[in-house]
Design an enzyme around this catalytic site. Structure first.
Site, PDB file in Angstrom:
ATOM      1  N   ARG A  28       0.860  -1.188   0.000  1.00  0.00           N
ATOM      2  CA  ARG A  28       0.000   0.000   0.000  1.00  0.00           C
ATOM      3  C   ARG A  28       0.898   1.241   0.000  1.00  0.00           C
ATOM      4  NH1 ARG A  28      -3.289  -3.052  -1.346  1.00  0.00           N
ATOM      5  NH2 ARG A  28      -5.342  -3.481  -0.454  1.00  0.00           N
TER       6      ARG A  28
ATOM      7  N   GLU B 258      -3.606   6.991  -4.462  1.00  0.00           N
ATOM      8  CA  GLU B 258      -3.933   6.509  -5.810  1.00  0.00           C
ATOM      9  C   GLU B 258      -5.455   6.527  -6.021  1.00  0.00           C
ATOM     10  OE1 GLU B 258      -2.201   2.494  -5.210  1.00  0.00           O
ATOM     11  OE2 GLU B 258      -4.198   1.717  -5.641  1.00  0.00           O
TER      12      GLU B 258
ATOM     13  N   HIS C  29      -1.100  -0.553  -9.910  1.00  0.00           N
ATOM     14  CA  HIS C  29      -1.645  -1.456  -8.892  1.00  0.00           C
ATOM     15  C   HIS C  29      -2.162  -2.763  -9.531  1.00  0.00           C
ATOM     16  CE1 HIS C  29      -3.606  -1.560  -4.628  1.00  0.00           C
ATOM     17  NE2 HIS C  29      -3.203  -2.756  -5.018  1.00  0.00           N
TER      18      HIS C  29
END
Ligand code: GLV
Length: 318
Positions: free
Chosen positions: A238, A267, A285
């Site tokens: 993360r 994000e 991601h």
């Protein structure tokens, strides 16, 4: 009355069919974007179960608006997007999708490390822009993995799978974790060290921690500067675990060799300074983005939902 399941975005694989065949009424948010809070409040209000994504913030307000909901099945291993304690206080089960994405994420970790160490982003950009004019002895020199020390921050399942892949490159593994991890020590000959010691000693650093109050900015101004000049840092967990602004300042001053990002603070917004840097490799991601992992994650969510709505225990509660 058919029990209703609301899914916040179209999933991979056959999870929706599986749930329909079990006799549930399945509603999927139809737009190809993350659902807005106002939409979620409206669409999920009468659902008996929710399948959510890491892009859905399931806070107290949302939870309070789900009077019938028995389970929130998050289609991710991380669940920092959900107020789990509050959900539990309302007798809502929360589940995640561990294990099924371990190999995919570990594969991507190795890809990011190699991309950074061997400057694949710069090379690819050079080819696409027609700038490869001649082979030369000093073109895009990178770093070899053989003989290097890999530091794993967060020695759980994904951390282990990444370390296991990196060991055969001829690396030495060290790890930082709250707990002693015998598997790391027995199978990989890895040593447990403090975070500061890992940052000082490791040539390759990879983060595999869940995001929580304790891990938010675990890597900050005080410790990031301990990394050595040739260090490669990658993050597939993360974004908020790193003080990204400070890391960018180190990269701008070439205080480390490179960094690979699959996740970002805030994000999908991305710090524009990051895009300007050559010594970073950026991905959107996609740690678990394989057909195998994503369809398996969706099916695991479906099984958790089917189980709880039939009065049974969830398969993977958090
Ligand atoms: C992805 O980031 C996940 O938590 O599954």
């Amino acid at each position: 009355m058919m029990k209703k399941i609301f899914i916040t975005r179209e999933l991979a694989g056959n999870a929706e069919t599986f749930l329909s065949q079990k006799g549930f009424k399945v509603n999927v948010f139809q737009k190809d974007r993350a659902i807005k809070k106002s939409e979620l409040l409206k669409e999920a209000a009468d659902a008996d179960a929710l399948i959510t994504l890491l892009t859905d913030k399931i806070d107290r307000k949302i939870i309070d608006s789900l009077p019938k909901c028995k389970i929130i099945a998050n289609c991710a291993v991380g669940y920092n997007n959900i107020d789990v304690e509050y959900a539990k206080s309302k007798k809502i089960v929360v589940t995640n999708t561990p294990e099924i994405l371990t190999d995919a994420t570990a594969d991507l970790t190795v890809a990011l490390i190699l991309a950074c160490a061997r400057r694949l982003g710069e090379g690819e950009k050079m080819m696409r822009e027609g700038r490869f004019k001649s082979w030369k002895p000093q073109l895009l020199l990178g770093i070899e993995l053989t003989g290097k020390t890999v530091g794993i921050i967060g020695a759980g399942r994904i951390g282990f799978a990444a370390a296991k892949r990196l060991k055969p490159f001829g690396t030495k593994i060290i790890y930082f974790d709250r707990n002693r991890r015998e598997k790391f020590e027995n199978e990989l000959g890895a040593k447990k060290v403090t975070l500061n010691s890992l940052l000082k000693k490791a040539d390759i650093i990879s983060i595999h921690l869940p995001l929580s109050k304790e891990t938010h900015h675990l890597l900050d101004k005080t410790n990031l500067k301990l990394m050595n000049r040739n260090a490669v840092l990658v993050n597939t967990s993360r974004g908020e675990i790193i003080d990204e602004k400070f890391l960018i300042s180190l990269l701008q001053k070439k205080k480390i060799f490179a960094a690979g990002f699959d996740v970002y603070e805030g994000e999908p917004n991305i710090n524009p300074d990051l895009i300007k840097l050559k010594n970073v490799f950026l991905l959107p991601h996609i740690g678990s983005a394989t057909y195998e992992a994503r369809s398996g994650m969706a099916m695991l969510c479906a099984k958790n939902v089917a189980s709880v709505l039939s009065g049974k225990k969830p398969v993977t509660p958090v």
